[in-house]
Design a protein around this motif. Structure first.
Motif, mmCIF file in Angstrom:
data_model
loop_
_atom_site.group_PDB
_atom_site.id
_atom_site.type_symbol
_atom_site.label_atom_id
_atom_site.label_comp_id
_atom_site.label_asym_id
_atom_site.label_seq_id
_atom_site.Cartn_x
_atom_site.Cartn_y
_atom_site.Cartn_z
ATOM 1 N N GLN A 189 -17.945 15.278 47.369
ATOM 2 C CA GLN A 189 -17.935 15.999 46.102
ATOM 3 C C GLN A 189 -18.288 15.057 44.958
ATOM 4 O O GLN A 189 -18.083 13.845 45.040
ATOM 5 C CB GLN A 189 -16.545 16.595 45.827
ATOM 6 N N ILE A 190 -18.800 15.657 43.890
ATOM 7 C CA ILE A 190 -19.044 14.939 42.647
ATOM 8 C C ILE A 190 -18.045 15.472 41.628
ATOM 9 O O ILE A 190 -17.948 16.686 41.425
ATOM 10 C CB ILE A 190 -20.489 15.133 42.155
ATOM 11 N N LEU A 191 -17.280 14.568 41.037
ATOM 12 C CA LEU A 191 -16.238 14.954 40.097
ATOM 13 C C LEU A 191 -16.599 14.542 38.675
ATOM 14 O O LEU A 191 -17.300 13.543 38.473
ATOM 15 C CB LEU A 191 -14.906 14.299 40.480
ATOM 16 N N SER A 192 -16.099 15.280 37.698
ATOM 17 C CA SER A 192 -16.250 14.920 36.287
ATOM 18 C C SER A 192 -15.224 13.834 35.968
ATOM 19 O O SER A 192 -14.312 13.570 36.757
ATOM 20 C CB SER A 192 -16.007 16.141 35.412
ATOM 21 N N PRO A 193 -15.360 13.190 34.793
ATOM 22 C CA PRO A 193 -14.352 12.194 34.401
ATOM 23 C C PRO A 193 -12.929 12.761 34.355
ATOM 24 O O PRO A 193 -11.958 12.021 34.513
ATOM 25 C CB PRO A 193 -14.819 11.752 33.010
ATOM 26 N N ASP A 194 -12.804 14.083 34.161
ATOM 27 C CA ASP A 194 -11.485 14.715 34.128
ATOM 28 C C ASP A 194 -10.974 15.083 35.521
ATOM 29 O O ASP A 194 -9.859 15.588 35.665
ATOM 30 C CB ASP A 194 -11.526 15.986 33.269
ATOM 31 N N GLY A 195 -11.793 14.856 36.530
ATOM 32 C CA GLY A 195 -11.373 15.164 37.891
ATOM 33 C C GLY A 195 -11.765 16.535 38.375
ATOM 34 O O GLY A 195 -11.398 16.940 39.482
ATOM 35 N N ASP A 196 -12.512 17.282 37.556
ATOM 36 C CA ASP A 196 -12.972 18.605 37.970
ATOM 37 C C ASP A 196 -14.164 18.467 38.924
ATOM 38 O O ASP A 196 -14.998 17.569 38.775
ATOM 39 C CB ASP A 196 -13.388 19.440 36.754
ATOM 40 N N VAL A 197 -14.247 19.370 39.877
ATOM 41 C CA VAL A 197 -15.348 19.350 40.835
ATOM 42 C C VAL A 197 -16.612 19.859 40.163
ATOM 43 O O VAL A 197 -16.680 21.011 39.724
ATOM 44 C CB VAL A 197 -15.016 20.199 42.080
ATOM 45 N N VAL A 198 -17.607 19.008 40.054
ATOM 46 C CA VAL A 198 -18.896 19.383 39.482
ATOM 47 C C VAL A 198 -19.799 19.971 40.560
ATOM 48 O O VAL A 198 -20.506 20.961 40.332
ATOM 49 C CB VAL A 198 -19.577 18.161 38.829
ATOM 50 N N GLU A 199 -19.754 19.373 41.726
ATOM 51 C CA GLU A 199 -20.613 19.834 42.813
ATOM 52 C C GLU A 199 -19.992 19.456 44.145
ATOM 53 O O GLU A 199 -19.468 18.345 44.302
ATOM 54 C CB GLU A 199 -22.006 19.202 42.696
#
Length: 201
Positions: free
Chosen positions: A87-97
């Motif tokens: 997975q690719i995560l945002s700096p906030d830890g949200d799943v981007v992809e």
């Protein structure tokens, strides 16, 4: 060796291709090809088939391929396409992809996978690899020794882990070139890796 002789050189070669030997592993990084033998002609010899049957002869296999094959025993006979990133995560830890996953090869049936899975679990629970046990989890495993011809052997461990009553979740392959046994050997390393994978982040 006896099973190898029962299979025969031609069928052995074809089956190995189904497991990924002689194929390019679809991965994000370069991986050496594994081989059952340098050529199919090597298996024209009964002695070569017997040697290959117990893991010697001209077999060359990467830890990645062994981990993939191990995962098939825990996954109904399907070898997954390996991925470096899940997975690719945002700096906030949200799943981007979430990157897609798929099946690379399906070399054997779910029934065969279950039989081997059960044997590997039995080997850890009451057999020769009890040092791979992880309290609270179901672990299956198998050790191996690869002779090098130089007097020092390579030590192997393949294994998987999961929650009791569920399909295994993670698989591992560990090889120590000219390695040792005991807790510092591949079984201890593999057990620790498997135990760590089951810990909550």
């Amino acid at each position: 060796a006896q099973v190898g002789m029962q299979i025969g050189g031609d069928e052995f070669w074809d089956a190995a291709e189904g497991f990924g030997f002689g194929r390019n592993v679809p991965f994000d990084l370069p991986v050496a090809d594994s081989q059952l033998a340098s050529s199919e002609d090597f298996l024209d010899s009964s002695n070569a088939v017997a040697d290959t049957g117990f893991g010697q002869g001209q077999i060359q296999v990467t830890p990645l391929l062994m981990a993939l094959i191990t995962s098939a025993y825990a996954n109904g006979g399907d070898i997954p396409e390996p991925r470096l990133v899940d997975q690719i995560l945002s700096p906030d830890g949200d799943v981007v992809e979430t990157l897609p996953s798929g099946t690379w090869l399906s070399p054997f049936s779910p029934n065969t996978a279950q039989q081997v899975q059960d044997m590997m679990i039995d080997t850890v629970e009451s057999g020769s690899v009890q040092s791979a046990q992880v309290p609270g989890y179901t672990v299956g495993g198998k050790t191996g020794t690869a002779e090098t011809g130089s007097g020092s052997n390579h030590s192997w461990f393949i294994g998987f882990i999961g929650n009791p009553g569920e399909q295994p979740k993670y698989a591992v392959a560990v090889v120590l070139e000219e390695g040792t046994t005991g807790l510092a050997g591949p079984v201890g390393i593999g057990r620790d890796i498997l135990a760590q994978t089951m810990q909550e982040p």
